[in-house]
Design a protein around this motif. Structure first.
Motif, short mmCIF file in Angstrom:
data_model
loop_
_atom_site.label_atom_id
_atom_site.label_comp_id
_atom_site.label_asym_id
_atom_site.label_seq_id
_atom_site.Cartn_x
_atom_site.Cartn_y
_atom_site.Cartn_z
N TRP A 104 -3.28 8.86 4.15
CA TRP A 104 -1.88 9.19 4.42
C TRP A 104 -1.21 8.12 5.26
O TRP A 104 -0.05 7.73 4.99
CB TRP A 104 -1.77 10.56 5.11
N PHE A 105 -1.91 7.64 6.30
CA PHE A 105 -1.32 6.59 7.14
C PHE A 105 -1.12 5.30 6.33
O PHE A 105 -0.13 4.59 6.51
CB PHE A 105 -2.22 6.31 8.35
N GLY A 106 -2.06 5.00 5.44
CA GLY A 106 -1.93 3.83 4.59
C GLY A 106 -0.72 3.92 3.68
O GLY A 106 0.04 2.96 3.51
N LEU A 107 -0.54 5.10 3.08
CA LEU A 107 0.63 5.30 2.22
C LEU A 107 1.93 5.19 3.02
O LEU A 107 2.93 4.64 2.53
CB LEU A 107 0.55 6.66 1.54
N ALA A 108 1.90 5.70 4.26
CA ALA A 108 3.09 5.57 5.10
C ALA A 108 3.40 4.11 5.37
O ALA A 108 4.56 3.68 5.35
CB ALA A 108 2.87 6.31 6.42
N GLY A 109 2.34 3.31 5.60
CA GLY A 109 2.54 1.89 5.81
C GLY A 109 3.10 1.20 4.58
O GLY A 109 3.99 0.35 4.68
N VAL A 110 2.62 1.54 3.42
CA VAL A 110 3.12 0.95 2.17
C VAL A 110 4.59 1.31 1.97
O VAL A 110 5.42 0.45 1.62
CB VAL A 110 2.27 1.43 0.98
N PHE A 111 4.94 2.58 2.18
CA PHE A 111 6.33 3.01 2.04
C PHE A 111 7.22 2.27 3.03
O PHE A 111 8.35 1.87 2.70
CB PHE A 111 6.44 4.52 2.24
N ALA A 112 6.74 2.09 4.26
CA ALA A 112 7.53 1.40 5.27
C ALA A 112 7.79 -0.04 4.85
O ALA A 112 8.90 -0.57 5.01
CB ALA A 112 6.82 1.46 6.62
N TYR A 113 6.75 -0.68 4.31
CA TYR A 113 6.91 -2.06 3.87
C TYR A 113 7.89 -2.15 2.70
O TYR A 113 8.79 -3.02 2.69
CB TYR A 113 5.56 -2.63 3.46
#
Length: 236
Positions: free
Chosen positions: A212-221
Motif C-alpha cells: 500500500w505504501f509503495g502504491l501511494a508512492g507511485v501515485f504521488a510520483y
C-alpha cells in the motif's frame, strides 16, 4: 476557465487516493501488531501447563483474543447423549470430529471434541466413550456458529459442518453449555484420534503494508509528474 480548473480537480482526487493508500498501509501495520501479539500469546499458551476451564462466571470474558487455543483441563464425566459428528478434513484425510457432551464436577456442561474418525469408521463401536470420572486436557476453541463456507448446519437432519455448541446443545436437549469446546489432546492411536488441531496464523501484514505504501508512492510520483507537465503546458 474549464482548462484552468481541471488540474486542481485532478490534484484533489490524486491526493485523496494517496491518503487512502497511506491509510490502508497504516491499518495493515496495526493489524501486524495485533497478529504478532496473538501469535506470541498462542505460542506461549501451547507449551504452558493446562489451566482449569473457565466456568459460567467467566464465560462473558472468553474471547478469541484472550482465550482461543489456551490449554485447559476439565474433570467430570461424559453424558449419555449421542455424539454429534462434524464434517472434517485433516492430515489423516476426510472424516468427522466426534463431539461429545460432558458434565464437569462443578455441574456445568460443555462439548468435548474427542478427536477424528475417518469416513468409514463412524459407528458407535469405532468411537468408544470413556466411562466414569474422567479428566480431559486440550485446547479451548470458541463455538463456531452457522456452518462452513457455503454449507450451513442442518440440526434437523443431524448434518454438521461446524462445531456450533449452542445449536448442538439444543439439538440434543442439553441445556446451557459453555460458549466453547475442548479439542482433546492425543490419547494414543485409538479412535477417535485427538491432537490434530492445526494452529497456524499467516502473518503477511507487513508485506501488505509495504504494498500500500509503495502504491501511494507511485501515485504521488505520477501526480507530481502530471502537475509539472500541466504547468509547463500552461506556460507555453
Amino acid at each position: 476557465m474549464t482548462e484552468a480548473r481541471r488540474p486542481w480537480w485532478f490534484i484533489g482526487l490524486g491526493v485523496l487516493a494517496i491518503g487512502l493508500l497511506v491509510g490502508l498501509g497504516v491499518w495493515q501495520l496495526q493489524r501486524l501488531q495485533w497478529k504478532t501479539a496473538l501469535i506470541q500469546r498462542v505460542e506461549a499458551g501451547l507449551v504452558a501447563p493446562p489451566v482449569s476451564a473457565p466456568g459460567p462466571d467467566a464465560w462473558a470474558q472468553v474471547s478469541f483474543d484472550t482465550s482461543e487455543y489456551r490449554r485447559i483441563e476439565v474433570r467430570g464425566r461424559y453424558l449419555p447423549a449421542d455424539d454429534l459428528l462434524v464434517k472434517a478434513v485433516t492430515s489423516r484425510g476426510s472424516g468427522f470430529w466426534v463431539m461429545t457432551p460432558f458434565e464437569t464436577d462443578d455441574g456445568w456442561r460443555l462439548f468435548i471434541n474427542r478427536g477424528f474418525v475417518p469416513d468409514d469408521r463412524t459407528s458407535v463401536a469405532d468411537r468408544p466413550r470413556p466411562e466414569g470420572e474422567h479428566s480431559v486436557t486440550g485446547l479451548l476453541r470458541l463455538t463456531q456458529p452457522g456452518g462452513a463456507f457455503l454449507r450451513d448446519n442442518d440440526p434437523a437432519a443431524n448434518r454438521w459442518f461446524s462445531r456450533d455448541t449452542v445449536a448442538m446443545s439444543q439439538s440434543v436437549g442439553l441445556g446451557e453449555v459453555a460458549p466453547y469446546f475442548v479439542d482433546a489432546d492425543e490419547q494414543g492411536d485409538d479412535l477417535p484420534v485427538g491432537g490434530l488441531t492445526v494452529v497456524s496464523f499467516p502473518n503477511k501484514h507487513f508485506g501488505y503494508a509495504m504494498t500500500w505504501f509503495g502504491l501511494a508512492g507511485v501515485f504521488a510520483y505520477l501526480l507530481y509528474r502530471a502537475t509539472i507537465q500541466t504547468k509547463r503546458s500552461d506556460e507555453v
